[in-house]
Design a protein around this motif. Structure first.
Motif, PDB file in Angstrom:
ATOM      1  N   GLU A   1       0.852  -1.187   0.000  1.00 46.65           N
ATOM      2  CA  GLU A   1       0.000   0.000   0.000  1.00 46.65           C
ATOM      3  C   GLU A   1       0.890   1.240   0.000  1.00 46.65           C
ATOM      4  N   VAL A   2       0.359   2.301  -0.577  1.00 46.60           N
ATOM      5  CA  VAL A   2       1.040   3.593  -0.548  1.00 46.60           C
ATOM      6  C   VAL A   2       0.149   4.552   0.212  1.00 46.60           C
ATOM      7  N   TYR A   3       0.713   5.177   1.237  1.00 45.77           N
ATOM      8  CA  TYR A   3      -0.024   6.141   2.055  1.00 45.77           C
ATOM      9  C   TYR A   3       0.336   7.551   1.597  1.00 45.77           C
ATOM     10  N   GLN A   4      -0.665   8.389   1.449  1.00 46.61           N
ATOM     11  CA  GLN A   4      -0.484   9.828   1.227  1.00 46.61           C
ATOM     12  C   GLN A   4      -0.976  10.491   2.507  1.00 46.61           C
ATOM     13  N   ASP A   5      -0.040  10.974   3.325  1.00 49.00           N
ATOM     14  CA  ASP A   5      -0.377  11.549   4.625  1.00 49.00           C
ATOM     15  C   ASP A   5      -0.283  13.065   4.588  1.00 49.00           C
ATOM     16  N   THR A   6      -1.287  13.728   5.142  1.00 51.10           N
ATOM     17  CA  THR A   6      -1.259  15.173   5.346  1.00 51.10           C
ATOM     18  C   THR A   6      -1.566  15.426   6.813  1.00 51.10           C
ATOM     19  N   TYR A   7      -0.630  16.086   7.496  1.00 51.54           N
ATOM     20  CA  TYR A   7      -0.800  16.430   8.907  1.00 51.54           C
ATOM     21  C   TYR A   7      -1.230  17.889   9.011  1.00 51.54           C
ATOM     22  N   TYR A   8      -2.180  18.135   9.909  1.00 54.07           N
ATOM     23  CA  TYR A   8      -2.732  19.464  10.119  1.00 54.07           C
ATOM     24  C   TYR A   8      -2.436  19.954  11.529  1.00 54.07           C
ATOM     25  N   ASP A   9      -2.407  21.269  11.680  1.00 61.94           N
ATOM     26  CA  ASP A   9      -2.297  21.911  12.983  1.00 61.94           C
ATOM     27  C   ASP A   9      -2.925  23.281  12.869  1.00 61.94           C
TER      28      ASP A   9
ATOM     29  N   GLU B   1       0.811  20.120  17.794  1.00 62.55           N
ATOM     30  CA  GLU B   1       2.168  19.583  17.925  1.00 62.55           C
ATOM     31  C   GLU B   1       2.773  19.978  19.269  1.00 62.55           C
ATOM     32  N   GLY B   2       2.513  21.208  19.707  1.00 69.64           N
ATOM     33  CA  GLY B   2       3.037  21.680  20.987  1.00 69.64           C
ATOM     34  C   GLY B   2       2.517  20.895  22.181  1.00 69.64           C
ATOM     35  N   SER B   3       1.362  20.274  22.036  1.00 66.62           N
ATOM     36  CA  SER B   3       0.799  19.453  23.115  1.00 66.62           C
ATOM     37  C   SER B   3       0.884  17.957  22.785  1.00 66.62           C
ATOM     38  N   ASP B   4       1.773  17.606  21.819  1.00 66.21           N
ATOM     39  CA  ASP B   4       2.079  16.210  21.465  1.00 66.21           C
ATOM     40  C   ASP B   4       0.881  15.481  20.861  1.00 66.21           C
ATOM     41  N   LYS B   5       0.047  16.211  20.112  1.00 66.16           N
ATOM     42  CA  LYS B   5      -1.125  15.620  19.471  1.00 66.16           C
ATOM     43  C   LYS B   5      -0.967  15.689  17.954  1.00 66.16           C
ATOM     44  N   GLU B   6      -1.733  14.865  17.254  1.00 71.77           N
ATOM     45  CA  GLU B   6      -1.658  14.814  15.794  1.00 71.77           C
ATOM     46  C   GLU B   6      -3.045  14.756  15.183  1.00 71.77           C
ATOM     47  N   LEU B   7      -3.183  15.409  14.045  1.00 72.69           N
ATOM     48  CA  LEU B   7      -4.413  15.373  13.258  1.00 72.69           C
ATOM     49  C   LEU B   7      -3.988  15.086  11.821  1.00 72.69           C
ATOM     50  N   ARG B   8      -4.459  13.958  11.278  1.00 67.42           N
ATOM     51  CA  ARG B   8      -3.950  13.497   9.984  1.00 67.42           C
ATOM     52  C   ARG B   8      -5.080  13.031   9.086  1.00 67.42           C
ATOM     53  N   VAL B   9      -4.917  13.319   7.795  1.00 71.55           N
ATOM     54  CA  VAL B   9      -5.742  12.713   6.758  1.00 71.55           C
ATOM     55  C   VAL B   9      -4.815  11.796   5.967  1.00 71.55           C
ATOM     56  N   ARG B  10      -5.183  10.516   5.880  1.00 74.62           N
ATOM     57  CA  ARG B  10      -4.359   9.521   5.176  1.00 74.62           C
ATOM     58  C   ARG B  10      -5.201   8.876   4.087  1.00 74.62           C
ATOM     59  N   THR B  11      -4.700   8.940   2.863  1.00 71.15           N
ATOM     60  CA  THR B  11      -5.314   8.201   1.766  1.00 71.15           C
ATOM     61  C   THR B  11      -4.411   7.010   1.477  1.00 71.15           C
ATOM     62  N   VAL B  12      -5.013   5.824   1.511  1.00 70.38           N
ATOM     63  CA  VAL B  12      -4.284   4.571   1.325  1.00 70.38           C
ATOM     64  C   VAL B  12      -4.637   4.023  -0.049  1.00 70.38           C
ATOM     65  N   HIS B  13      -3.611   3.880  -0.882  1.00 70.78           N
ATOM     66  CA  HIS B  13      -3.785   3.308  -2.214  1.00 70.78           C
ATOM     67  C   HIS B  13      -3.304   1.858  -2.164  1.00 70.78           C
ATOM     68  N   GLY B  14      -4.245   0.921  -2.291  1.00 73.78           N
ATOM     69  CA  GLY B  14      -3.904  -0.500  -2.314  1.00 73.78           C
ATOM     70  C   GLY B  14      -4.095  -1.059  -3.698  1.00 73.78           C
ATOM     71  N   THR B  15      -3.854  -2.339  -3.857  1.00 73.62           N
ATOM     72  CA  THR B  15      -3.999  -2.963  -5.175  1.00 73.62           C
ATOM     73  C   THR B  15      -5.461  -3.072  -5.587  1.00 73.62           C
ATOM     74  N   ASP B  16      -6.362  -3.204  -4.608  1.00 74.42           N
ATOM     75  CA  ASP B  16      -7.777  -3.401  -4.917  1.00 74.42           C
ATOM     76  C   ASP B  16      -8.674  -2.219  -4.580  1.00 74.42           C
ATOM     77  N   GLU B  17      -8.189  -1.291  -3.764  1.00 74.73           N
ATOM     78  CA  GLU B  17      -9.037  -0.183  -3.334  1.00 74.73           C
ATOM     79  C   GLU B  17      -8.202   1.012  -2.891  1.00 74.73           C
ATOM     80  N   THR B  18      -8.872   2.153  -2.835  1.00 72.62           N
ATOM     81  CA  THR B  18      -8.316   3.359  -2.232  1.00 72.62           C
ATOM     82  C   THR B  18      -9.289   3.775  -1.150  1.00 72.62           C
TER      83      THR B  18
END
Length: 186
Positions: free
Chosen positions: A29-37, A44-61
């Protein structure tokens, strides 16, 4: 729930792949990650994460929206994780921007994922290459209640040893930090 996870540098990827393939079939799989703040960097200053990840697999996205809370285990970096499927990724990106969040880093991860059971736990091993970072990594995780983190991490360590990963190979370096550092030095 807590993502009890350890990450390590892999010195012999072929040997690790062979050991994982003996357990189960992996999927590329190939991940396309975008992190937001927010513009002030409060997540980030409070050790938290907000992410949108699109996963491209052989059979689905598929796309996932993920929020990770602050670490509950400093040595491993394990965090609470809340994740949901997204049917319209562009709408989620627009929603986050509309709420005042800004993309702080985006990058690609090339992964081979293995789902299996070990020590009575469902685990996911991910062999990772980030084109902007030298080397190959393995992430091994299981989802547990906070009270079970220490025991779960012991089980994760045991599986990593079975894969030929030594304690000195473990790292808590974040891909986001490594990618940003590489871009700054370029």
């Amino acid at each position: 729930m807590i993502e009890a996870e350890l990450k390590a540098r892999v010195h012999t990827p072929e040997a690790v792949v062979k050991r994982l393939d003996e357990r189960t079939t992996g999927r590329a799989e190939v991940y396309q990650d975008t992190y937001y703040d927010d513009p002030a960097g409060r997540l980030e200053g409070s050790d938290k994460e907000l992410r949108v990840r699109t996963v491209h697999g052989t059979d689905e996205t598929r796309t996932l929206l993920t929020y990770k809370g602050a670490k509950v285990d400093e040595a491993s970096g394990s965090k609470p994780e809340h994740e949901t499927w997204v049917s319209d990724p562009e709408a989620v990106h627009a929603l986050l921007r509309g709420l005042g969040y800004v993309p702080v880093v985006a990058f690609e991860k090339r992964c081979r994922n293995y789902d299996f059971e070990a020590n009575g736990r469902k685990m996911v091993a991910t062999l990772v290459r980030v084109p902007e970072i030298d080397g190959t990594f393995v992430e091994l995780e299981t989802i547990v209640d906070e009270a079970d983190v220490a025991a779960a991490l012991g089980d994760v360590r045991a599986v990593l040893r079975d894969l030929g990963i030594e304690e000195e190979d473990l790292t808590t370096e974040l891909y986001t930090d490594a990618v940003r550092a590489g871009r700054t030095s370029s």
